[in-house]
Motif scaffolding. Structure first.
Motif, mmCIF file in Angstrom:
data_model
loop_
_atom_site.group_PDB
_atom_site.id
_atom_site.type_symbol
_atom_site.label_atom_id
_atom_site.label_comp_id
_atom_site.label_asym_id
_atom_site.label_seq_id
_atom_site.Cartn_x
_atom_site.Cartn_y
_atom_site.Cartn_z
ATOM 1 N N LEU A 1 29.824 45.442 -9.647
ATOM 2 C CA LEU A 1 30.717 44.511 -8.963
ATOM 3 C C LEU A 1 31.062 45.021 -7.569
ATOM 4 O O LEU A 1 31.097 44.241 -6.604
ATOM 5 N N ILE A 2 31.303 46.316 -7.441
ATOM 6 C CA ILE A 2 31.646 46.874 -6.132
ATOM 7 C C ILE A 2 30.465 46.767 -5.175
ATOM 8 O O ILE A 2 30.592 46.297 -4.042
ATOM 9 N N GLY A 3 29.289 47.222 -5.636
ATOM 10 C CA GLY A 3 28.124 47.235 -4.763
ATOM 11 C C GLY A 3 27.647 45.848 -4.366
ATOM 12 O O GLY A 3 27.313 45.607 -3.195
ATOM 13 N N ALA A 4 27.626 44.928 -5.329
ATOM 14 C CA ALA A 4 27.146 43.576 -5.030
ATOM 15 C C ALA A 4 28.255 42.691 -4.495
ATOM 16 O O ALA A 4 28.031 41.883 -3.581
ATOM 17 N N GLY A 5 29.461 42.843 -5.046
ATOM 18 C CA GLY A 5 30.563 41.979 -4.642
ATOM 19 C C GLY A 5 30.964 42.146 -3.198
ATOM 20 O O GLY A 5 31.257 41.167 -2.494
ATOM 21 N N ARG A 6 30.967 43.385 -2.732
ATOM 22 C CA ARG A 6 31.354 43.590 -1.334
ATOM 23 C C ARG A 6 30.333 42.976 -0.383
ATOM 24 O O ARG A 6 30.689 42.468 0.674
ATOM 25 N N ALA A 7 29.054 43.007 -0.772
ATOM 26 C CA ALA A 7 28.023 42.381 0.063
ATOM 27 C C ALA A 7 28.129 40.863 0.011
ATOM 28 O O ALA A 7 27.905 40.185 1.021
ATOM 29 N N ALA A 8 28.477 40.315 -1.164
ATOM 30 C CA ALA A 8 28.620 38.863 -1.286
ATOM 31 C C ALA A 8 29.774 38.348 -0.428
ATOM 32 O O ALA A 8 29.659 37.323 0.253
ATOM 33 N N ILE A 9 30.911 39.053 -0.460
ATOM 34 C CA ILE A 9 32.058 38.643 0.355
ATOM 35 C C ILE A 9 31.732 38.782 1.842
ATOM 36 O O ILE A 9 32.042 37.902 2.653
ATOM 37 N N ALA A 10 31.097 39.899 2.209
ATOM 38 C CA ALA A 10 30.725 40.096 3.611
ATOM 39 C C ALA A 10 29.747 39.019 4.069
ATOM 40 O O ALA A 10 29.781 38.598 5.237
ATOM 41 N N ALA A 11 28.876 38.552 3.164
ATOM 42 C CA ALA A 11 27.924 37.503 3.523
ATOM 43 C C ALA A 11 28.637 36.193 3.847
ATOM 44 O O ALA A 11 28.206 35.446 4.731
ATOM 45 N N VAL A 12 29.724 35.915 3.134
ATOM 46 C CA VAL A 12 30.506 34.715 3.435
ATOM 47 C C VAL A 12 31.109 34.824 4.842
ATOM 48 O O VAL A 12 31.040 33.879 5.637
ATOM 49 N N LEU A 13 31.689 35.984 5.147
ATOM 50 C CA LEU A 13 32.239 36.210 6.481
ATOM 51 C C LEU A 13 31.153 36.088 7.551
ATOM 52 O O LEU A 13 31.371 35.500 8.618
ATOM 53 N N ALA A 14 29.981 36.642 7.247
ATOM 54 C CA ALA A 14 28.875 36.589 8.206
ATOM 55 C C ALA A 14 28.409 35.160 8.431
ATOM 56 O O ALA A 14 28.139 34.755 9.575
ATOM 57 N N GLY A 15 28.305 34.386 7.354
ATOM 58 C CA GLY A 15 27.872 32.997 7.483
ATOM 59 C C GLY A 15 28.834 32.183 8.328
ATOM 60 O O GLY A 15 28.414 31.357 9.159
ATOM 61 N N ILE A 16 30.141 32.416 8.134
ATOM 62 C CA ILE A 16 31.147 31.709 8.934
ATOM 63 C C ILE A 16 31.005 32.068 10.412
ATOM 64 O O ILE A 16 31.042 31.201 11.292
ATOM 65 N N ALA A 17 30.829 33.377 10.695
ATOM 66 C CA ALA A 17 30.703 33.824 12.088
ATOM 67 C C ALA A 17 29.454 33.254 12.745
ATOM 68 O O ALA A 17 29.498 32.809 13.913
ATOM 69 N N LEU A 18 28.344 33.253 12.028
ATOM 70 C CA LEU A 18 27.100 32.736 12.590
ATOM 71 C C LEU A 18 27.195 31.234 12.848
ATOM 72 O O LEU A 18 26.732 30.730 13.883
ATOM 73 N N ALA A 19 27.799 30.509 11.894
ATOM 74 C CA ALA A 19 27.917 29.060 12.058
ATOM 75 C C ALA A 19 28.888 28.708 13.178
ATOM 76 O O ALA A 19 28.636 27.791 13.976
ATOM 77 N N ALA A 20 30.002 29.443 13.258
ATOM 78 C CA ALA A 20 31.020 29.140 14.267
ATOM 79 C C ALA A 20 30.501 29.360 15.686
ATOM 80 O O ALA A 20 30.895 28.649 16.613
ATOM 81 N N THR A 21 29.620 30.341 15.842
ATOM 82 C CA THR A 21 29.088 30.643 17.178
ATOM 83 C C THR A 21 27.710 30.029 17.408
ATOM 84 O O THR A 21 27.103 30.249 18.461
ATOM 85 N N ARG A 22 27.207 29.296 16.415
ATOM 86 C CA ARG A 22 25.942 28.556 16.535
ATOM 87 C C ARG A 22 24.810 29.454 17.014
ATOM 88 O O ARG A 22 24.126 29.171 17.998
ATOM 89 N N GLN A 23 24.614 30.527 16.272
ATOM 90 C CA GLN A 23 23.568 31.490 16.629
ATOM 91 C C GLN A 23 22.182 30.936 16.323
ATOM 92 O O GLN A 23 21.977 30.236 15.319
ATOM 93 N N ARG A 24 21.231 31.274 17.162
ATOM 94 C CA ARG A 24 19.849 30.863 16.955
ATOM 95 C C ARG A 24 19.231 31.690 15.843
ATOM 96 O O ARG A 24 19.341 32.930 15.854
ATOM 97 N N PRO A 25 18.569 31.085 14.857
ATOM 98 C CA PRO A 25 17.970 31.852 13.754
ATOM 99 C C PRO A 25 16.907 32.827 14.253
ATOM 100 O O PRO A 25 16.248 32.587 15.273
ATOM 101 N N PRO A 26 16.729 33.947 13.567
ATOM 102 C CA PRO A 26 15.685 34.915 13.936
ATOM 103 C C PRO A 26 14.291 34.321 13.794
ATOM 104 O O PRO A 26 14.086 33.324 13.089
ATOM 105 N N THR A 27 13.342 34.960 14.429
ATOM 106 C CA THR A 27 11.943 34.555 14.280
ATOM 107 C C THR A 27 11.403 35.060 12.944
ATOM 108 O O THR A 27 12.056 35.831 12.240
ATOM 109 N N ARG A 28 10.194 34.620 12.610
ATOM 110 C CA ARG A 28 9.606 35.030 11.335
ATOM 111 C C ARG A 28 9.450 36.544 11.244
ATOM 112 O O ARG A 28 9.758 37.155 10.223
#
Length: 305
Positions: A50-77
């Motif tokens: 739970l600690i190892g996976a949960g902290r990454a899952a919560i951080a991913a939510v924060l990251a998704g919000i930040a990326l969407a709010a700033t409208r970042q261009r997706p990485p290349t392949r």
């Protein structure tokens, strides 16, 4: 749509840019220095998964919000493929491996083994970028590895007795070295916070599934202090700390900025004593000193003379 590049950083004079890289790197190291002690606190009230996976899952939510709010261009392949290494190394690998290891060993013991990380990161950078460092670099890096293995083995009763928590810690060092190196290089292309954010988003399906499994496997019984430690691991160790660390590596020079990481095990051992009451025994102090000294020699041998 916002440009991921930073014209102000690129236009900065070399001297001020170098100093900025060192200060950003130090800020990231201070943030990371609390990771092992707080993980040790958290594992007393919740599962390592739970600690190892949960902290990454919560951080991913924060990251998704930040990326969407700033409208970042997706990485290349090709950048997505490299981000997979970052995700495997620092999103999944280091967090999960250290969480399982710290269920059965102290944070100060873990700090000495993880002190090998600067030398491991330097070696991975050499291999990744095709550098040809002097022979003393490999001698110092090898000596650091021997010192870390000897400390871990002696802590389990003898040179022939490495415990499985130590093996997990060594694997965590290897995983983090890959993630730090590739992340530092990618940060020059995508931006510092964008790199860790995209890596978190990429790894989120696996981390969310693992978190759900961990929650279903056993009831929650953590105290407010343990939840506070988990919150720090999620928001700072797994997310905000990388803003500073990858920015420092991107500003560079990477070899010089990586030296700052040499103070991390010292800080971690100090926090372990203050927060957990772990004794600062002579073996821990000598082992940490030996590993840090070898790592310092390895990192410094790559600096311009």
């Amino acid at each position: 749509m916002k440009d991921n590049s930073s014209a102000t950083v690129l236009a900065a004079p070399p001297l001020s840019r170098s100093r900025a890289g060192l200060w950003w790197g130090l800020l990231g190291v201070v943030a990371f220095s609390f990771t092992l002690p707080l993980t040790r606190i958290a594992v007393d009230g919740m599962s390592a998964l739970l600690i190892g996976a949960g902290r990454a899952a919560i951080a991913a939510v924060l990251a998704g919000i930040a990326l969407a709010a700033t409208r970042q261009r997706p990485p290349t392949r090709s950048q997505w493929r490299r981000l997979a290494l970052v995700a495997a190394g620092v999103v999944a690998g280091f967090g999960l491996l250290t969480s399982f290891a710290l269920e059965h060993t102290s944070a100060s013991h873990g700090a000495v083994v993880v002190a090998l990380l600067p030398a491991a990161t330097a070696a991975m950078t050499v291999l990744r970028t095709g550098e040809h460092p002097p022979r003393r670099f490999w001698i110092a890096a090898g000596a650091g590895a021997v010192a870390a293995v000897a400390f871990a083995a002696l802590g389990n009763g003898g040179l022939g007795s490495l415990g499985w928590p130590d093996l997990l810690l060594f694997a965590a060092v290897a995983a983090a070295a890959v993630g730090y190196t590739e992340g530092g290089l990618l940060a020059r292309e995508l931006g510092a916070w964008q790199t860790i954010s995209w890596a978190l988003v990429l790894g989120s399906p696996v981390m969310v599934a693992a978190t759900a499994f961990a929650l279903a496997a056993e009831p929650l019984s953590a105290t407010p202090v343990q939840w506070g430690a988990f919150a720090y691991l999620s928001a700072v160790s797994m997310f905000l700390g990388f803003f500073a660390w990858y920015r420092g590596l991107a500003l560079g020079p990477m070899a010089q900025v990586s030296q700052v990481q040499l103070v991390q095990p010292v800080m971690t051992i100090a926090w372990s004593a203050l927060l957990l009451g772990e004794p600062l025994g002579l073996p821990t102090l000598l082992g940490g000193l030996a590993v840090v000294a070898c790592a310092a020699l390895a990192v410094r041998s790559r600096l311009p003379q």
